[in-house]
Design a protein around this motif. Structure first.
Motif, PDB file in Angstrom:
ATOM      1  N   ARG A   1       0.800  -1.090   0.022  1.00 13.42           N
ATOM      2  CA  ARG A   1       0.228   0.051   0.026  1.00 13.42           C
ATOM      3  C   ARG A   1       0.597   1.264   0.015  1.00 13.42           C
ATOM      4  O   ARG A   1       1.063   2.019   0.913  1.00 13.42           O
ATOM      5  N   LYS A   2       1.552   1.233  -1.047  1.00 10.45           N
ATOM      6  CA  LYS A   2       2.709   2.374  -1.112  1.00 10.45           C
ATOM      7  C   LYS A   2       2.062   3.789  -0.934  1.00 10.45           C
ATOM      8  O   LYS A   2       2.627   4.850  -0.280  1.00 10.45           O
ATOM      9  N   ARG A   3       1.022   3.775  -1.599  1.00  8.68           N
ATOM     10  CA  ARG A   3       0.300   5.319  -1.820  1.00  8.68           C
ATOM     11  C   ARG A   3       0.082   5.812  -0.508  1.00  8.68           C
ATOM     12  O   ARG A   3       0.127   6.673  -0.197  1.00  8.68           O
ATOM     13  N   ALA A   4      -0.749   4.741   0.266  1.00  6.06           N
ATOM     14  CA  ALA A   4      -1.370   5.034   1.525  1.00  6.06           C
ATOM     15  C   ALA A   4      -0.051   5.622   2.377  1.00  6.06           C
ATOM     16  O   ALA A   4      -0.301   6.611   3.314  1.00  6.06           O
ATOM     17  N   VAL A   5       0.850   4.520   2.316  1.00  4.25           N
ATOM     18  CA  VAL A   5       2.062   5.128   3.177  1.00  4.25           C
ATOM     19  C   VAL A   5       2.727   6.478   2.929  1.00  4.25           C
ATOM     20  O   VAL A   5       3.035   7.188   3.803  1.00  4.25           O
ATOM     21  N   ALA A   6       2.732   6.548   1.646  1.00  3.58           N
ATOM     22  CA  ALA A   6       3.326   8.107   1.428  1.00  3.58           C
ATOM     23  C   ALA A   6       2.501   9.167   1.687  1.00  3.58           C
ATOM     24  O   ALA A   6       3.028  10.136   2.426  1.00  3.58           O
ATOM     25  N   VAL A   7       1.419   9.073   1.610  1.00  7.71           N
ATOM     26  CA  VAL A   7       0.152  10.130   1.985  1.00  7.71           C
ATOM     27  C   VAL A   7       0.364  10.183   3.520  1.00  7.71           C
ATOM     28  O   VAL A   7       0.253  11.298   3.938  1.00  7.71           O
ATOM     29  N   GLU A   8       0.212   8.914   4.104  1.00  5.24           N
ATOM     30  CA  GLU A   8      -0.092   8.726   5.527  1.00  5.24           C
ATOM     31  C   GLU A   8       1.151   9.368   6.367  1.00  5.24           C
ATOM     32  O   GLU A   8       0.981  10.225   7.373  1.00  5.24           O
ATOM     33  N   THR A   9       2.365   9.113   5.912  1.00  5.81           N
ATOM     34  CA  THR A   9       3.270   9.592   6.543  1.00  5.81           C
ATOM     35  C   THR A   9       3.575  11.092   6.594  1.00  5.81           C
ATOM     36  O   THR A   9       4.091  11.686   7.621  1.00  5.81           O
ATOM     37  N   ARG A  10       3.184  11.610   5.186  1.00  6.65           N
ATOM     38  CA  ARG A  10       3.444  12.876   5.117  1.00  6.65           C
ATOM     39  C   ARG A  10       2.285  14.019   5.991  1.00  6.65           C
ATOM     40  O   ARG A  10       2.847  14.766   6.576  1.00  6.65           O
ATOM     41  N   ARG A  11       1.265  13.189   6.094  1.00  7.83           N
ATOM     42  CA  ARG A  11       0.119  13.883   6.638  1.00  7.83           C
ATOM     43  C   ARG A  11       0.669  13.828   8.384  1.00  7.83           C
ATOM     44  O   ARG A  11       0.667  14.882   8.994  1.00  7.83           O
ATOM     45  N   ALA A  12       1.433  12.707   8.639  1.00  8.60           N
ATOM     46  CA  ALA A  12       1.969  12.730  10.261  1.00  8.60           C
ATOM     47  C   ALA A  12       2.931  13.874  10.330  1.00  8.60           C
ATOM     48  O   ALA A  12       2.709  14.504  11.388  1.00  8.60           O
ATOM     49  N   LEU A  13       3.776  13.671   9.553  1.00 10.58           N
ATOM     50  CA  LEU A  13       5.011  14.829   9.553  1.00 10.58           C
ATOM     51  C   LEU A  13       4.098  16.247   9.794  1.00 10.58           C
ATOM     52  O   LEU A  13       4.662  16.889  10.438  1.00 10.58           O
ATOM     53  N   ASP A  14       3.395  16.380   8.791  1.00  4.44           N
ATOM     54  CA  ASP A  14       2.802  17.910   8.684  1.00  4.44           C
ATOM     55  C   ASP A  14       1.931  18.055  10.029  1.00  4.44           C
ATOM     56  O   ASP A  14       1.766  19.519  10.373  1.00  4.44           O
ATOM     57  N   ASP A  15       1.363  17.181  10.693  1.00  4.32           N
ATOM     58  CA  ASP A  15       0.846  17.284  12.073  1.00  4.32           C
ATOM     59  C   ASP A  15       1.718  17.449  12.979  1.00  4.32           C
ATOM     60  O   ASP A  15       1.457  17.460  14.206  1.00  4.32           O
ATOM     61  N   GLY A  16       2.984  17.449  12.932  1.00  2.42           N
ATOM     62  CA  GLY A  16       4.038  17.778  13.906  1.00  2.42           C
ATOM     63  C   GLY A  16       4.775  16.490  14.586  1.00  2.42           C
ATOM     64  O   GLY A  16       5.402  16.416  15.546  1.00  2.42           O
TER      65      GLY A  16
END
Lengths: 177, 398
Positions: free
Chosen positions: A12-27
């Motif tokens: 699920r590469k796409r989900a991982v890329a999106v969610e890791t970025r989201r988590a980083l953006d959330d601090g």
């Protein structure tokens, strides 16, 4: 929070890329343990993600010399199996594979799987000890399968550990889905 | 939650980070029904295949039983709804009744044994979402469901799955389909349940509309997955045929799929690769803009349960040239000539090319895009579909 994403097959590469970025953006701090896959660029990962590439797919159990020799008749059958002999040769090759090389290939696949699993577990355990995450994201079904080997002990030792299957925002914490 | 107008939606398909377009019609449904409700909870049950090795499976199930109730957390969803996502781990199997039972079972585990907190539950896909909803509904709750599956025929070919489907239809308060092909199939197989069977539409956004109708039908657009059923190879051949007469024609293919490389090679082989753009997957939010940037929606699918893209095109003010794939002909029933042109599903691309020529020759004077758009808006706009759901659930539109 300190998040660790686990994607041992990278299905699920796409989900991982999106969610890791989201988590980083959330601090949050993000560590990802993942299989590199054939095309590492396909990940589109945020450069801020601290990635541990497993590269388990590069491991293969060695093929016994005897198995390599046992493949020679298949080459021979391919050579003679032309024209009217084709069906006969194909049939013989099928039988040879089923009874001679097939079982050996299956055994080798099992050995390869076991090697890869052990490799993944070693790397995950080492990284878990170093990263001490307080949020574990099991990104795919293979992560749940691998997690059976260490998450029960981890939860017993750290009952407060948050474990989810995706990084979803807390209510009010991100854009709506 | 005891509010009178609290509704739960149970679905195996809902957009997520991995597949942001899968089940976008469920997300649209939530957006359409939310106004006038006290709350909407969405349970997204995502099937994850795991090992069938008995010992390994036992351990996976044990771990999942521990993790799932801990992991189930509310997340904000569209229109103020609350979203709960849970992976449904299913041992690799083609037994679709087993899949249904696993969906129900893991929802029970996630909820900690408590029933779904709503008197009205609307499930998508009876076999998975529907059965999970029925098994987790509280006493007295009414469970409705919508069937969208393109694999229903395969499902009904399995005796256990067929028997379970029969039970699901028996227990639900009503079952809805989005198009005539599914209606016909369910009515044929389960004639004793036809009293519960009715149509419901997927809501379509009618807000955006192009400023002017297309001047000429030169920029073709296809919004379809690059899979066999959509027959994009057929479309490319028809396009090449038409472009031989008009070099200004272009074709944009929005959609992804396993046939992409093959189709790219075909467009080169046909000598039209300079006029064909493969966009890959496109965010649903970008569809109205894409429609407005093109002159004609072309669709060559063999079979569709509903013609979403056909309605989206006309909502944007773009005419359509589409095959009679089941869903599309029903959507365009009575407005075929106003909207564009329908084409029979045949294996000859020249038929599609001829239909294009026929439409091109009578455009714009013998089409009425405004009339087609108005007719569709009355059925498929968010307001219309939302009101329809409220009428089903509460007896009156709110």
């Amino acid at each position: 929070m300190n998040l660790l994403f686990l994607a041992p097959l990278a299905s699920r590469k796409r989900a991982v890329a999106v969610e890791t970025r989201r988590a980083l953006d959330d601090g949050h701090t993000v560590v990802l343990i993942a299989e590199a896959g054939v095309n590492r660029e396909g990940w589109d990962l945020d450069p801020r993600v601290d990635v541990e590439w497993l590269s388990a797919n590069e491991l293969n159990a060695p093929e016994a010399r005897s198995t390599a020799l046992l493949r020679l008749p298949l080459g021979l059958l391919r050579l003679v199996g032309r024209g009217p002999l084709r069906r006969l040769a194909d049939k013989a090759a099928g039988r040879w594979k089923r009874h001679v090389t097939g079982p050996r290939d299956k055994r080798r696949k099992r050995e390869t799987d076991a090697m890869r699993e052990a490799h993944r577990l070693d790397r995950v355990r080492a990284r878990l000890a170093a990263a001490e995450p307080d949020w574990l994201v099991l990104c795919e079904s293979a992560a749940i399968e691998l997690a059976t080997e260490f998450v029960p002990d981890l939860l017993a030792a750290r009952p407060g550990l948050r474990a989810t299957y995706a990084y979803e925002p807390l209510p009010g914490g991100d854009v709506e889905r | 939650m005891n509010a009178a107008r609290h509704v739960a939606v149970v679905t195996p398909w809902y957009p997520d980070a991995q597949r942001p377009y899968r089940g976008s019609f469920v997300q649209a449904m939530v957006e359409a029904v939310a106004p006038g409700l006290d709350g909407v909870d969405v349970y997204h049950l995502d099937g994850w295949a795991v090992t069938k090795n008995p010992e390994r499976l036992r351990r996976v199930r044990e771990l999942q039983t521990t993790l799932l109730p801990r992991a189930l957390a509310p997340a904000p969803a569209v229109a103020g709804a609350t979203l709960y996502r849970l992976p449904v781990v299913i041992e690799r199997s083609r037994d679709l009744a087993l899949h249904a039972r696993r969906h129900a079972e893991w929802l029970t585990v996630a909820l900690g044994g408590d029933p779904i907190d709503a008197d009205i539950i609307h499930a998508h896909v009876p076999m998975n979402g529907g059965y999970a909803a029925l098994e987790n509904a509280r006493p007295g709750a009414r469970v409705y469901m919508t069937e969208h599956s393109s694999f229903l025929e395969d499902l009904l070919a399995q005796p256990d799955a067929r028997a379970l489907y029969d039970e699901i239809l028996d227990r639900c308060a009503g079952v809805f389909v989005v198009g005539e092909p599914l209606h016909r199939l369910i009515a044929e197989v389960f004639p004793h349940h036809t009293g519960k069977l009715a149509y419901i539409a997927n809501p379509i956004d009618f807000q955006a509309r192009r400023a002017q109708p297309p001047a000429a039908l030169r920029r073709w657009l296809s919004v379809a997955g690059l899979i066999e059923r959509k027959r994009i190879d057929h479309l490319l051949r028809a396009f090449a045929d038409c472009r031989a007469e008009d070099p200004d024609l272009t074709l944009t293919l929005a959609g992804e799929g396993g046939l992409r490389r093959e189709l790219e090679a075909l467009s080169a082989e046909l000598g039209v690769d300079d006029a064909v753009a493969f966009l890959g997957a496109v965010d649903p939010g970008e569809i109205p803009g894409l429609m407005a940037d093109h002159d004609l929606l072309v669709h060559t699918s063999r079979h569709e349960t509903f013609g979403v893209v056909v309605v989206e095109a006309l909502a944007a003010g773009t005419p359509v040239l589409v095959t009679r794939s089941g869903g599309s002909d029903q959507v365009l029933s009575g407005i075929e000539d106003d909207a564009g042109q329908l084409v029979d599903v045949v294996d000859d691309p020249s038929v599609f090319a001829d239909a294009y020529r026929s439409l091109r020759d009578r455009y714009p004077h013998k089409v009425d895009l405004d009339a087609a758009r108005d007719a569709l808006r009355a059925k498929y706009s968010y307001d219309a579909v939302g009101a329809h759901y409220h009428w089903i659930w509460f007896g009156d539109p709110s």
